[in-house]
Design a protein around this motif. Structure first.
Motif, mmCIF file in Angstrom:
data_model
loop_
_atom_site.group_PDB
_atom_site.id
_atom_site.type_symbol
_atom_site.label_atom_id
_atom_site.label_comp_id
_atom_site.label_asym_id
_atom_site.label_seq_id
_atom_site.Cartn_x
_atom_site.Cartn_y
_atom_site.Cartn_z
ATOM 1 N N LEU A 68 27.296 46.496 47.312
ATOM 2 C CA LEU A 68 27.700 45.098 47.513
ATOM 3 C C LEU A 68 26.472 44.206 47.721
ATOM 4 O O LEU A 68 26.392 43.097 47.186
ATOM 5 C CB LEU A 68 28.654 44.980 48.712
ATOM 6 C CG LEU A 68 29.198 43.574 48.967
ATOM 7 C CD1 LEU A 68 30.037 43.086 47.807
ATOM 8 C CD2 LEU A 68 30.017 43.527 50.250
ATOM 9 N N THR A 155 33.931 47.467 40.363
ATOM 10 C CA THR A 155 35.085 46.918 41.088
ATOM 11 C C THR A 155 34.658 45.715 41.918
ATOM 12 O O THR A 155 35.402 44.748 42.071
ATOM 13 C CB THR A 155 35.657 47.985 42.054
ATOM 14 O OG1 THR A 155 35.621 49.246 41.398
ATOM 15 C CG2 THR A 155 37.076 47.662 42.433
ATOM 16 N N LEU A 156 33.428 45.780 42.460
ATOM 17 C CA LEU A 156 32.938 44.719 43.338
ATOM 18 C C LEU A 156 32.493 43.487 42.558
ATOM 19 O O LEU A 156 32.228 42.441 43.141
ATOM 20 C CB LEU A 156 31.777 45.244 44.200
ATOM 21 C CG LEU A 156 32.079 46.499 45.029
ATOM 22 C CD1 LEU A 156 30.821 46.968 45.746
ATOM 23 C CD2 LEU A 156 33.173 46.214 46.049
ATOM 24 N N PHE A 159 33.933 40.035 43.171
ATOM 25 C CA PHE A 159 33.451 39.114 44.214
ATOM 26 C C PHE A 159 32.440 38.105 43.673
ATOM 27 O O PHE A 159 32.180 37.091 44.298
ATOM 28 C CB PHE A 159 32.808 39.889 45.374
ATOM 29 C CG PHE A 159 33.784 40.719 46.141
ATOM 30 C CD1 PHE A 159 34.958 40.169 46.632
ATOM 31 C CD2 PHE A 159 33.538 42.066 46.378
ATOM 32 C CE1 PHE A 159 35.868 40.927 47.337
ATOM 33 C CE2 PHE A 159 34.436 42.841 47.094
ATOM 34 C CZ PHE A 159 35.609 42.267 47.570
ATOM 35 N N GLY A 166 38.754 45.068 39.776
ATOM 36 C CA GLY A 166 38.644 44.616 41.159
ATOM 37 C C GLY A 166 39.384 43.310 41.384
ATOM 38 O O GLY A 166 39.853 43.018 42.491
#
Lengths: 214, 209
Positions: A68, A155-156, A159, A166
């Motif tokens: 992340l 998946t991140l 953001f 995601g």
């Protein structure tokens, strides 16, 4: 809950397919970019010992950075979207490929290399005919690790506006839609597992073919 | 830099939360992994079964695992710690089992010859000799848990990920970078210090045997 999940999928097929194909494009692009960077770099480092120590130490630090953190670190500089996500995922996948390739190429039995040189092979021939084939299984193991890491971290990307599966999870969280949340979670888990199995199968075939040749 | 300087207390609280989250999860992980590792060390079929089950868990991406836990556990620290524990099992059980299995057979025989019981042999011979390999597993686990704990802020578990998500929501670059850099520094510091412990233990163990 199972029926809710299936009902959501039936109603939102288009959205699911878009997210899934985006996830695959994102991951595949990053994996290809990581390979294009890491493999030539490994070849250079094997010959250039003085540079190798510093680069490997730096890459080991890169490997420790949480996914992340890596994804958002460049956000203020390069903004959001597909390309920033690809850049971050490429950096995330790079260490596994580079370190495995470098270590495998370097640790090829020196006697075998010596024998090749003794037969009058050039450095280039030694690399192509001896080092690379012998190192291939370990190189593939690194590629498998990187592929699973990239699919997982993709998946991140949701953001930072990179899209992918995601987004089903973040959208489901936003509207407290448990069915959508579950579809996203299950799809991501299944994709990571499928990637692991597919690359393990590939690795096994490579191992068998080089094993037979040696 | 001004935001960081004015809000260092906020960062310190988030860092503290992050460390507590990881430390709690690590303690629970070890309590589960030790019996599993010891039990499967010399039972190949059980070992393969444990590796397959924990391997599947390890492959599930963090955000997906959180999403799948929400219907059962909701939001907050409990599902976050559960996920951190589930991720740790593959590496911890594997390294504990391998560490025990790699103790030289003649040392095991010597211990048996000296009349050690199984429990005594485990505590005095097998676990001390396995320690460097176990610490290597703890190092990988801690680094993984620090990374997953960052994402756990998304399900309201607090920690440094909170700073990152707040920064994203407020479109505030300095906050995002502060969170990202601090998380990375924490992971690197944990990795380096445990590497150091591992190296000293290895040197000590090889001296003894």
């Amino acid at each position: 809950m199972q029926s809710d999940v299936l009902a959501w999928l039936a109603d939102n097929r288009q959205a699911f397919e878009t997210a899934a194909s985006r996830h695959l494009t994102l991951s595949a692009t990053a994996l290809v970019a990581a390979l294009a960077l890491a493999l030539p770099l490994a070849l250079v480092l094997v010959r250039w010992n003085r540079l190798a120590g510093a680069v490997i130490a730096a890459v080991n630090v890169l490997r420790t950075i949480p996914s992340l953190a890596l994804l958002v670190a460049f956000l203020p500089l390069i903004g959001t979207g597909f390309l920033p996500a690809v850049i971050a995922l490429t950096l995330y996948g790079l260490p596994a490929i580079l370190i495995n390739a470098y270590t495998a190429l370097r640790e090829v039995d020196p006697d075998v290399v010596e024998a090749g040189l003794g037969q009058g092979m050039t450095d280039r021939q030694v690399m192509r005919r001896i080092r690379l084939p012998l190192a291939l299984p370990v190189i593939f193991a690194g590629i498998r690790t990187a592929a699973v890491q990239i699919v997982s971290a993709a998946t991140l990307a949701a953001f930072i506006g990179g899209g992918g599966l995601g987004e089903l999870i973040t959208a489901g969280m936003g509207t407290l839609n448990i069915a959508q949340l579950m579809v996203g979670g299950l799809a991501v888990a299944a994709l990571a597992m499928a990637t692991e199995l597919a690359f393990a199968a590939l690795e096994w075939r490579v191992q068998r073919s080089t094993g037979a040749a040696a | 830099m001004s935001w960081i300087l004015e809000n260092y207390d906020l960062l310190a609280v988030a860092l503290g939360e992050h460390i507590v989250l990881v430390a709690t999860a690590l303690a629970i992980s070890l309590v589960i992994a030790f019996p599993l590792g010891i039990w499967t060390a010399r039972r190949p079929a059980l070992y393969v079964a444990a590796m397959t089950a924990t391997g599947v868990l390890y492959t599930i991406p963090a955000l997906a695992l959180f999403a799948l836990l929400i219907p059962f556990m909701g939001l907050g620290k409990a599902p976050a710690i559960t996920a951190l524990v589930l991720y740790s099992l593959l590496i911890l059980v594997r390294n504990i089992a391998i560490g025990i299995r790699e103790v030289p057979a003649e040392l095991i025989e010597a211990a048996d010859g000296m009349g050690y019981g199984k429990g005594q042999r485990l505590l005095r011979i097998e676990l001390p000799l396995a320690l460097p390999v176990i610490v290597a597993g703890v190092r990988i686990t801690v680094v993984t848990q620090i990374a997953v704990a960052t994402v756990a802020a998304y399900i309201n578990a607090g920690g440094l990920g909170d700073i990152i998500f707040q920064g994203i929501a407020q479109d505030f670059g300095e906050k995002i970078v502060a969170g990202a850099v601090l998380t990375s520094l924490l992971a690197i510091a944990a990795d380096e210090s445990l590497k150091h412990v591992e190296r000293r233990l290895r040197a000590a163990t090889s001296e003894r045997s």
